[in-house]
Scaffold this active site. Structure first.
Site, PDB file in Angstrom:
ATOM      1  N   ASP A  67       0.818  -1.217   0.000  1.00 42.65           N
ATOM      2  CA  ASP A  67       0.000   0.000   0.000  1.00 42.65           C
ATOM      3  C   ASP A  67       0.849   1.264   0.000  1.00 42.65           C
ATOM      4  OD1 ASP A  67       0.888  -0.477   2.615  1.00 42.65           O
ATOM      5  OD2 ASP A  67      -1.076  -1.135   3.296  1.00 42.65           O
ATOM      6  N   ASN A 132      -7.392  -2.848  14.144  1.00 42.38           N
ATOM      7  CA  ASN A 132      -8.779  -3.183  13.772  1.00 42.38           C
ATOM      8  C   ASN A 132      -8.847  -4.426  12.883  1.00 42.38           C
ATOM      9  OD1 ASN A 132      -7.789  -2.277  11.349  1.00 42.38           O
ATOM     10  ND2 ASN A 132      -9.183  -0.542  11.145  1.00 42.38           N
ATOM     11  N   HIS A 134      -7.123  -4.880  10.039  1.00 43.67           N
ATOM     12  CA  HIS A 134      -6.855  -4.696   8.603  1.00 43.67           C
ATOM     13  C   HIS A 134      -5.563  -5.391   8.210  1.00 43.67           C
ATOM     14  CE1 HIS A 134      -4.583  -0.606   9.286  1.00 43.67           C
ATOM     15  NE2 HIS A 134      -3.715  -1.580   9.226  1.00 43.67           N
ATOM     16  N   GLU A 139      -9.696  -2.323   5.187  1.00 41.65           N
ATOM     17  CA  GLU A 139     -10.281  -1.965   6.474  1.00 41.65           C
ATOM     18  C   GLU A 139     -11.565  -2.770   6.728  1.00 41.65           C
ATOM     19  OE1 GLU A 139      -8.434  -0.193   8.301  1.00 41.65           O
ATOM     20  OE2 GLU A 139      -8.195   1.879   7.666  1.00 41.65           O
TER      21      GLU A 139
END
Ligand code: F6R
Length: 235
Positions: A67, A132, A134, A139
């Site tokens: 990313d 979280n 990811h 996400e």
């Protein structure tokens, strides 16, 4: 899932680096999928040391990054992180490095990277995990994207990453590999570092269910995943 429990992050980093260097020695033309952030820093340091000591050769290898932020400053980019922590210190040819260009039109970059994944298969994908759940910047949501795409970042992710930015302002969007791109890697190495990952790690290790609310659980569908983490995070 092959789970390796360690006594410390340093031990996790050592084991992670060993697995990557072993894969490289078995396949000098390895395509490595790379992650940024706190988790891989110790792994990359050991890989750089191995190259410096003449124990690794990246001249035929290639890399692709998970990313990159959209529209960030050069000094805050994942490209800069990779240059500082790995690329500048090893002999990976620059033409063999693939990472989204944070200065380019994001849609053009998505199309370029989608074409890359139509042609190439990652041999070994290194992953961290967000607090979280990811992986990459996939996400938690009702649905997940299979291919490279532009994603808004959640508040949780922006808060977790704010410390990397001199002004504390995190870009609101990123380009990320999709879940399918990640799951098509031949081998996946997930390294989990940090107290903030405890709850999502528990779901991954003990839940046995796949949920878009914790994208890391999709790794349960992959036949060749090694997870390295400190034992203390699992109790
Ligand atoms: C980074 C990436 C993210 C990180 C994750 C963990 O390229 O794709 O999924 O791996 O946010 O970040 P750290 O390692 O900083 O806790």
């Amino acid at each position: 899932m092959n789970v390796i429990l360690t006594k410390s992050y340093e031990e996790s980093a050592q084991k992670g680096a060993e697995l990557i260097l072993n894969a490289l020695s078995q396949n000098p033309a390895l395509l490595l999928g790379l992650a940024t952030g706190e988790t891989p820093v110790g792994i990359y340091r050991r890989i750089c040391d191995a190259y410096r000591d003449g124990n690794a050769d990246f001249s035929r290898a290639s890399s692709v990054n998970l990313d990159e932020y959209v529209g960030c400053r050069a000094e805050d980019s994942y490209r800069r992180f990779m240059d500082d922590n790995l690329f500048s210190n090893i002999n990976l040819p620059s033409e063999n490095i693939t990472i989204a260009d944070h200065t380019a039109d994001p849609i053009t970059e998505v199309n370029r990277l989608r074409k890359f994944f139509e042609r190439r298969t990652v041999d070994l994908q290194l992953l961290g995990i967000g607090p979280n759940g990811h992986i990459g910047f996939n996400e938690p949501d009702d649905e997940l994207e299979p291919h490279v795409h532009i994603t808004p970042l959640t508040k949780s992710t922006m808060d977790a990453n704010a410390h990397w930015f001199a002004d504390g302002v995190v870009p609101e969007r990123a380009i990320t590999m999709g879940m399918g791109d990640i799951l098509r890697a031949r081998t996946i190495l997930l390294v989990v570092k940090g107290e903030s990952k405890r709850a999502v790690l528990r779901e991954l290790l003990n839940g046995g269910k796949v949920t878009t609310r914790n994208p890391s659980t999709f790794l349960l569908l992959h036949p060749d995943v090694t997870l390295i983490t400190e034992e203390s995070l699992t109790v």
